[in-house]
Design a protein around this motif. Structure first.
Motif, PDB file in Angstrom:
ATOM      1  N   THR A 146      25.251  13.912  67.910  1.00 33.04           N
ATOM      2  CA  THR A 146      25.600  14.696  66.726  1.00 33.04           C
ATOM      3  C   THR A 146      26.766  15.652  67.012  1.00 33.04           C
ATOM      4  OG1 THR A 146      23.300  14.651  65.941  1.00 33.04           O
ATOM      5  CG2 THR A 146      24.745  16.347  65.014  1.00 33.04           C
ATOM      6  N   PRO A 147      27.822  15.617  66.213  1.00 35.03           N
ATOM      7  CA  PRO A 147      28.898  16.603  66.370  1.00 35.03           C
ATOM      8  C   PRO A 147      28.393  17.989  65.970  1.00 35.03           C
ATOM      9  CG  PRO A 147      29.634  14.692  65.104  1.00 35.03           C
ATOM     10  CD  PRO A 147      28.146  14.607  65.185  1.00 35.03           C
ATOM     11  N   ILE A 148      28.611  18.971  66.842  1.00 35.77           N
ATOM     12  CA  ILE A 148      28.132  20.327  66.591  1.00 35.77           C
ATOM     13  C   ILE A 148      29.260  21.315  66.820  1.00 35.77           C
ATOM     14  CG2 ILE A 148      26.505  22.132  67.285  1.00 35.77           C
ATOM     15  CD1 ILE A 148      24.619  19.919  68.230  1.00 35.77           C
ATOM     16  N   VAL A 149      29.433  22.205  65.867  1.00 34.58           N
ATOM     17  CA  VAL A 149      30.403  23.293  65.993  1.00 34.58           C
ATOM     18  C   VAL A 149      29.620  24.602  65.993  1.00 34.58           C
ATOM     19  CG1 VAL A 149      32.410  24.458  65.008  1.00 34.58           C
ATOM     20  CG2 VAL A 149      32.173  21.965  64.794  1.00 34.58           C
ATOM     21  N   ALA A 187      33.272  23.649  69.962  1.00 31.64           N
ATOM     22  CA  ALA A 187      32.543  22.439  69.599  1.00 31.64           C
ATOM     23  C   ALA A 187      32.061  21.684  70.826  1.00 31.64           C
ATOM     24  CB  ALA A 187      33.429  21.531  68.747  1.00 31.64           C
ATOM     25  N   ASN A 188      31.050  20.831  70.597  1.00 30.23           N
ATOM     26  CA  ASN A 188      30.539  20.008  71.701  1.00 30.23           C
ATOM     27  C   ASN A 188      31.403  18.760  71.883  1.00 30.23           C
ATOM     28  OD1 ASN A 188      29.751  18.277  69.617  1.00 30.23           O
ATOM     29  ND2 ASN A 188      27.580  18.306  70.134  1.00 30.23           N
ATOM     30  N   GLU A 189      31.024  17.960  72.868  1.00 27.00           N
ATOM     31  CA  GLU A 189      31.856  16.811  73.236  1.00 27.00           C
ATOM     32  C   GLU A 189      31.841  15.702  72.185  1.00 27.00           C
ATOM     33  OE1 GLU A 189      27.736  16.080  75.065  1.00 27.00           O
ATOM     34  OE2 GLU A 189      29.079  17.765  74.598  1.00 27.00           O
ATOM     35  N   HIS A 190      30.898  15.752  71.248  1.00 33.20           N
ATOM     36  CA  HIS A 190      30.819  14.726  70.207  1.00 33.20           C
ATOM     37  C   HIS A 190      31.666  15.064  68.983  1.00 33.20           C
ATOM     38  CE1 HIS A 190      27.654  12.970  72.582  1.00 33.20           C
ATOM     39  NE2 HIS A 190      26.910  14.051  72.471  1.00 33.20           N
ATOM     40  N   ALA A 191      32.164  16.290  68.922  1.00 28.35           N
ATOM     41  CA  ALA A 191      32.959  16.721  67.770  1.00 28.35           C
ATOM     42  C   ALA A 191      34.423  16.341  67.963  1.00 28.35           C
ATOM     43  CB  ALA A 191      32.823  18.222  67.571  1.00 28.35           C
TER      44      ALA A 191
END
Length: 263
Positions: free
Chosen positions: A108-111, A130-134
């Motif tokens: 999941t993209p997370i900011v 942001a995390n690595e998925h964003a």
């Protein structure tokens, strides 16, 4: 609520409402937003005031803003991702990307954001990471949301505690300055209403000048005539260590933010 919504705001408190109002003022369609709020009276209030759907459930959404207390964030993250939310923007103070990601559906993209209370009057200052998925699109999405109530900066997560110390806690420092100016005006013989009006307008006008882009040092020099009244006042501020006091306050708040995040 079974229908998927474009944007879900979880938490209808002051910051959640500030973002809701800012988004609507910026042109966002009220029909595209849903607010999840557990208190019935507050649900009715938000629905009547803004014309958006307000529920006590967690809807599936293209994106969710988490505007709840930090202690319930892991539970909320699990609920919104289980409901099918595509991406998350958390404004919960001190909750790290690792904590958010640990509770979310994998990938999941997370900011993560640190806003401040002037967002309530659409003059907020916020920083995001942001995390690595964003991807850039996720950061742009978060910037657009927070930009509806103020300015947004992008930083690395290791700087978020410093952001908290500076702009997150910063409004309280300004309010202390306002209190001190008012009390000093009263001490010098002004009535409290007059001292209050003059101090507040001075702070507002000074902030407006700063927002036009000139440096604080240049603006200070404009006001400070050699041997004049402002020079005398500034000398006393320096003698009493005003710069060191602000530095110590921001440092202490930064360290406390790190402690709370590690707890």
């Amino acid at each position: 609520m079974a229908d998927r919504v474009d944007l879900l705001i979880v938490g209808g408190g002051k910051m959640g409402e500030a973002l809701l109002g800012g988004l609507l003022a910026a042109g966002r369609n009220a029909q595209s937003i849903c607010v999840s709020e557990p208190i019935p009276a507050r649900r009715d209030e938000l629905a009547d005031r803004y014309g958006v759907a307000v529920t006590d459930e967690i809807a599936a959404s293209a994106g969710a803003i988490l505007a709840t207390k930090p202690d319930v964030i892991p539970t909320v993250v699990s609920a919104v991702t289980a409901a099918g939310t595509d991406r998350i923007l958390s404004i919960a103070a001190g909750v790290t990307l690792a904590t958010l990601g640990g509770a979310a559906r994998s990938g999941t993209p997370i900011v993560r954001a640190m806003p401040n209370t002037p967002a309530l009057v659409s003059e907020g200052a916020a920083a995001i990471c942001a995390n690595e998925h964003a991807c850039d699109a996720d950061l742009d999405w978060a910037s657009e949301i927070l930009g509806s109530v103020g300015k947004v900066a992008r930083v690395s997560e290791h700087l978020m505690d410093a952001v908290t110390g500076l702009s997150g806690s910063g409004p309280a420092y300004v309010f202390v300055v306002a209190e001190a100016m008012i009390e000093a005006g009263v001490l010098m013989g002004l009535s409290r209403p007059v001292a209050t009006e003059l101090a507040i307008q001075t702070l507002l006008g000074s902030a407006t000048l700063l927002a036009e882009g000139r440096s604080p040092a240049d603006l200070r020099a404009d006001v400070t005539s050699p041997g004049g009244t402002t020079a005398a006042g500034l000398r006393e501020l320096e003698r009493h260590g005003v710069r060191a006091a602000f530095a110590a306050a921001i440092e202490a708040a930064t360290h406390r933010s790190a402690e709370l995040g590690a707890a």
